[in-house]
Write an enzyme that holds these catalytic residues in place. Structure first.
Site, PDB file in Angstrom:
ATOM      1  CG  ASP A 164       1.682  35.714  -1.510  1.00  0.00           C
ATOM      2  OD1 ASP A 164       2.344  36.746  -1.249  1.00  0.00           O
ATOM      3  OD2 ASP A 164       0.434  35.689  -1.510  1.00  0.00           O
ATOM      4  CD  GLN A 187      12.649  48.718 -12.112  1.00  0.00           C
ATOM      5  OE1 GLN A 187      13.355  49.235 -12.982  1.00  0.00           O
ATOM      6  NE2 GLN A 187      12.210  49.395 -11.077  1.00  0.00           N
ATOM      7  CB  THR A 209      14.498  52.234  -0.392  1.00  0.00           C
ATOM      8  OG1 THR A 209      14.180  53.487  -0.982  1.00  0.00           O
ATOM      9  CG2 THR A 209      13.748  52.140   0.936  1.00  0.00           C
ATOM     10  CE1 TYR A 254       9.233  50.446  -1.089  1.00  0.00           C
ATOM     11  CE2 TYR A 254      10.396  52.547  -1.001  1.00  0.00           C
ATOM     12  CZ  TYR A 254      10.346  51.222  -1.382  1.00  0.00           C
ATOM     13  OH  TYR A 254      11.406  50.668  -2.059  1.00  0.00           O
ATOM     14  CD1 TRP A 289      15.716  57.962  -6.529  1.00  0.00           C
ATOM     15  CD2 TRP A 289      16.311  59.331  -8.195  1.00  0.00           C
ATOM     16  NE1 TRP A 289      15.550  59.249  -6.087  1.00  0.00           N
ATOM     17  CE2 TRP A 289      15.908  60.108  -7.091  1.00  0.00           C
ATOM     18  CE3 TRP A 289      16.740  59.983  -9.350  1.00  0.00           C
ATOM     19  CZ2 TRP A 289      15.913  61.506  -7.117  1.00  0.00           C
ATOM     20  CZ3 TRP A 289      16.747  61.370  -9.372  1.00  0.00           C
ATOM     21  CH2 TRP A 289      16.329  62.121  -8.276  1.00  0.00           C
ATOM     22  CE1 TYR A 349      20.129  43.967  -4.357  1.00  0.00           C
ATOM     23  CE2 TYR A 349      18.333  42.374  -4.400  1.00  0.00           C
ATOM     24  CZ  TYR A 349      19.615  42.749  -4.750  1.00  0.00           C
ATOM     25  OH  TYR A 349      20.403  41.894  -5.477  1.00  0.00           O
TER      26      TYR A 349
HETATM   27  N1  LIG Z   1      12.170  50.718  -7.754  1.00  0.00           N
HETATM   28  C1  LIG Z   1      12.921  51.626  -7.131  1.00  0.00           C
HETATM   29  O1  LIG Z   1      13.048  52.768  -7.577  1.00  0.00           O
HETATM   30  C2  LIG Z   1      13.670  51.273  -5.876  1.00  0.00           C
HETATM   31  C3  LIG Z   1      14.401  52.282  -5.221  1.00  0.00           C
HETATM   32  C4  LIG Z   1      15.103  51.947  -4.066  1.00  0.00           C
HETATM   33  C5  LIG Z   1      15.076  50.659  -3.593  1.00  0.00           C
HETATM   34  N2  LIG Z   1      14.344  49.695  -4.237  1.00  0.00           N
HETATM   35  C6  LIG Z   1      14.330  48.355  -3.675  1.00  0.00           C
HETATM   36  O2  LIG Z   1      14.966  47.485  -4.593  1.00  0.00           O
HETATM   37  C7  LIG Z   1      14.392  46.183  -4.534  1.00  0.00           C
HETATM   38  C8  LIG Z   1      13.982  45.720  -5.923  1.00  0.00           C
HETATM   39  O3  LIG Z   1      13.022  46.644  -6.423  1.00  0.00           O
HETATM   40  P1  LIG Z   1      12.474  46.576  -7.916  1.00  0.00           P
HETATM   41  O4  LIG Z   1      12.545  47.949  -8.472  1.00  0.00           O
HETATM   42  O5  LIG Z   1      13.093  45.442  -8.646  1.00  0.00           O
HETATM   43  O6  LIG Z   1      10.954  46.261  -7.594  1.00  0.00           O
HETATM   44  P2  LIG Z   1       9.798  45.777  -8.586  1.00  0.00           P
HETATM   45  O7  LIG Z   1      10.231  45.891 -10.000  1.00  0.00           O
HETATM   46  O8  LIG Z   1       8.554  46.459  -8.128  1.00  0.00           O
HETATM   47  O9  LIG Z   1       9.703  44.232  -8.257  1.00  0.00           O
HETATM   48  C9  LIG Z   1       9.255  43.789  -7.023  1.00  0.00           C
HETATM   49  C10 LIG Z   1       8.905  42.339  -7.175  1.00  0.00           C
HETATM   50  O10 LIG Z   1       8.375  41.908  -5.910  1.00  0.00           O
HETATM   51  C11 LIG Z   1       7.295  41.071  -6.177  1.00  0.00           C
HETATM   52  N3  LIG Z   1       6.353  41.010  -5.076  1.00  0.00           N
HETATM   53  C12 LIG Z   1       5.552  41.976  -4.587  1.00  0.00           C
HETATM   54  N4  LIG Z   1       4.759  41.471  -3.624  1.00  0.00           N
HETATM   55  C13 LIG Z   1       5.077  40.159  -3.510  1.00  0.00           C
HETATM   56  C14 LIG Z   1       4.609  39.097  -2.709  1.00  0.00           C
HETATM   57  N5  LIG Z   1       3.610  39.268  -1.833  1.00  0.00           N
HETATM   58  N6  LIG Z   1       5.167  37.876  -2.854  1.00  0.00           N
HETATM   59  C15 LIG Z   1       6.146  37.667  -3.764  1.00  0.00           C
HETATM   60  N7  LIG Z   1       6.630  38.626  -4.561  1.00  0.00           N
HETATM   61  C16 LIG Z   1       6.097  39.861  -4.431  1.00  0.00           C
HETATM   62  C17 LIG Z   1       6.626  41.653  -7.390  1.00  0.00           C
HETATM   63  O11 LIG Z   1       5.836  40.656  -7.967  1.00  0.00           O
HETATM   64  P3  LIG Z   1       4.786  40.938  -9.154  1.00  0.00           P
HETATM   65  O12 LIG Z   1       5.646  41.017 -10.374  1.00  0.00           O
HETATM   66  O13 LIG Z   1       3.904  39.741  -9.115  1.00  0.00           O
HETATM   67  O14 LIG Z   1       4.097  42.200  -8.791  1.00  0.00           O
HETATM   68  C18 LIG Z   1       7.826  42.071  -8.224  1.00  0.00           C
HETATM   69  O15 LIG Z   1       8.242  41.018  -9.064  1.00  0.00           O
HETATM   70  C19 LIG Z   1      13.244  46.289  -3.527  1.00  0.00           C
HETATM   71  O16 LIG Z   1      13.692  45.869  -2.259  1.00  0.00           O
HETATM   72  C20 LIG Z   1      12.943  47.770  -3.478  1.00  0.00           C
HETATM   73  O17 LIG Z   1      12.375  48.154  -2.235  1.00  0.00           O
HETATM   74  C21 LIG Z   1      13.656  49.972  -5.372  1.00  0.00           C
END
Ligand SMILES: NC(=O)c1ccc[n+]([C@@H]2O[C@H](COP(=O)([O-])OP(=O)(O)OC[C@H]3O[C@@H](n4cnc5c(N)ncnc54)[C@H](OP(=O)(O)O)[C@@H]3O)[C@@H](O)[C@H]2O)c1
Length: 290
Positions: free
Chosen positions: A35, A11, A100, A124, A149, A98
């Site tokens: 990776d 995202q 959380t 997590y 979120w 980033y």
């Molecule tokens: N989503 C939320 O609600 C939320 C809330 C608070 C904080 N955050 C933090 O915000 C940041 C961005 O989150 P997001 O929502 O954009 O997450 P996301 O949409 O789940 O995207 C995470 C990305 O990481 C990639 N990934 C996972 N495992 C990997 C690996 N082994 N090697 C390389 N890439 C890998 C995934 O690849 P694939 O596309 O191949 O799976 C995906 O493209 C993260 O640090 C997350 O912890 C998120």
């Protein structure tokens, strides 16, 4: 300035592609290209590409799955950021990472501050906290941006789940006793770009190293978020929404009741952030325009 972005298909990774445009030579890699489970691959990529700035938008974000796969969550969310930070430090580069709201246990009355004691309730959350600590331990130039979120028009998130469910259901039961700030991926990417623009070069960020809360202003519950989504004129289906408690919607991972984070430190250092409902309206306008 060469900027390396990990997790390009996530995202935030997707939103960064648009926001970073014009700020330098952006090299955005997906999982197949880099990776994060492979520490040697991270070292090789960093040494070959020699970025001035690393933005780590990749993470293991499957909160419930992490309960039964904590080792993988730690490899991606703690070990990989440590290696990225070590390599960035070697190069004199800055790392933007980033994190959380799930590093907190949700028990506070009022908004969480950056230096409030973390106490994650989930695997997590523990893995993300370990990632924060690993980057800080390395001691190079680093910004850890805690957000909450996250939603957008791409990937897996609450907004898209609501829109999909409303196509086939007349009634949706939504948790009303967890509060937080829904944050659009576009807000996170825009704020990240603003940091880079204001810094000019990575060395300027060195004195600003630390943790910042980067989420939208205001707060609501998941139920309130759903109400706002379906109140938007661009959303055609309007299901009946029923508030429920967390106890009525059991999940493998426990989540904080109060996820609201104080963003004053971010605003003082890097500028304003929109309220969550304004950002939601912007996001839905963008959706309607496509
Ligand atoms: N989503 C939320 O609600 C939320 C809330 C608070 C904080 N955050 C933090 O915000 C940041 C961005 O989150 P997001 O929502 O954009 O997450 P996301 O949409 O789940 O995207 C995470 C990305 O990481 C990639 N990934 C996972 N495992 C990997 C690996 N082994 N090697 C390389 N890439 C890998 C995934 O690849 P694939 O596309 O191949 O799976 C995906 O493209 C993260 O640090 C997350 O912890 C998120």
């Amino acid at each position: 300035m060469r900027i390396l972005v990990t997790g390009r298909n996530g995202q935030v990774g997707t939103a960064l592609a648009a926001s970073l445009h014009g700020l330098g030579e952006v090299i955005a890699l997906d999982r197949a290209q880099l990776d994060l489970a492979n520490a040697d691959a991270i070292r090789t990529a960093m040494r070959e590409l020699q970025p001035a700035m690393v933005i780590n938008a990749a993470a293991y974000t499957a909160v419930d799955a992490a309960e039964s796969d904590e080792a993988t969550a730690f490899r991606i969310n703690a070990d990989a950021p440590r290696v990225l930070a070590e390599e960035a430090e070697r190069l004199g580069a800055a790392i933007i990472h980033y994190s959380t709201d799930y590093v907190f246990d949700g028990s506070k009355d009022g908004a969480w501050l950056e230096d409030d004691a973390p106490a994650p309730l989930s695997a997590y959350g523990r893995s993300k906290l370990a990632g924060e600590q690993a980057i800080a331990d390395v001691g190079g130039t680093h910004l850890i941006l805690r957000t909450s979120w996250v939603y957008g028009l791409h990937g897996k998130n609450f907004l898209l789940t609501m829109l999909r469910l409303a196509e086939t259901r007349d009634e949706l039961a939504i948790v009303d006793d967890q509060v937080g700030a829904p944050t659009w991926s576009g807000t996170i990417a825009g704020a990240t770009a603003a940091i880079i623009r204001s810094a000019g070069e990575p060395a300027q960020l060195a004195p600003l190293s630390g943790i910042y809360h980067l989420c939208a202003g205001g707060h609501t519950s998941w139920f309130g978020f759903a109400q706002a989504i379906f109140a938007d004129p661009s959303v055609p289906n309007k299901p009946l929404l029923r508030p429920i408690t967390t106890a009525e919607y059991p999940t493998p991972a426990r989540r904080p009741k109060n996820s609201v984070m104080n963003t004053d430190k971010f605003r003082r250092a890097f500028g304003d952030l929109p309220d969550w409902n304004e950002a939601l309206a912007d996001c839905l306008r963008q959706r309607a325009a496509h």
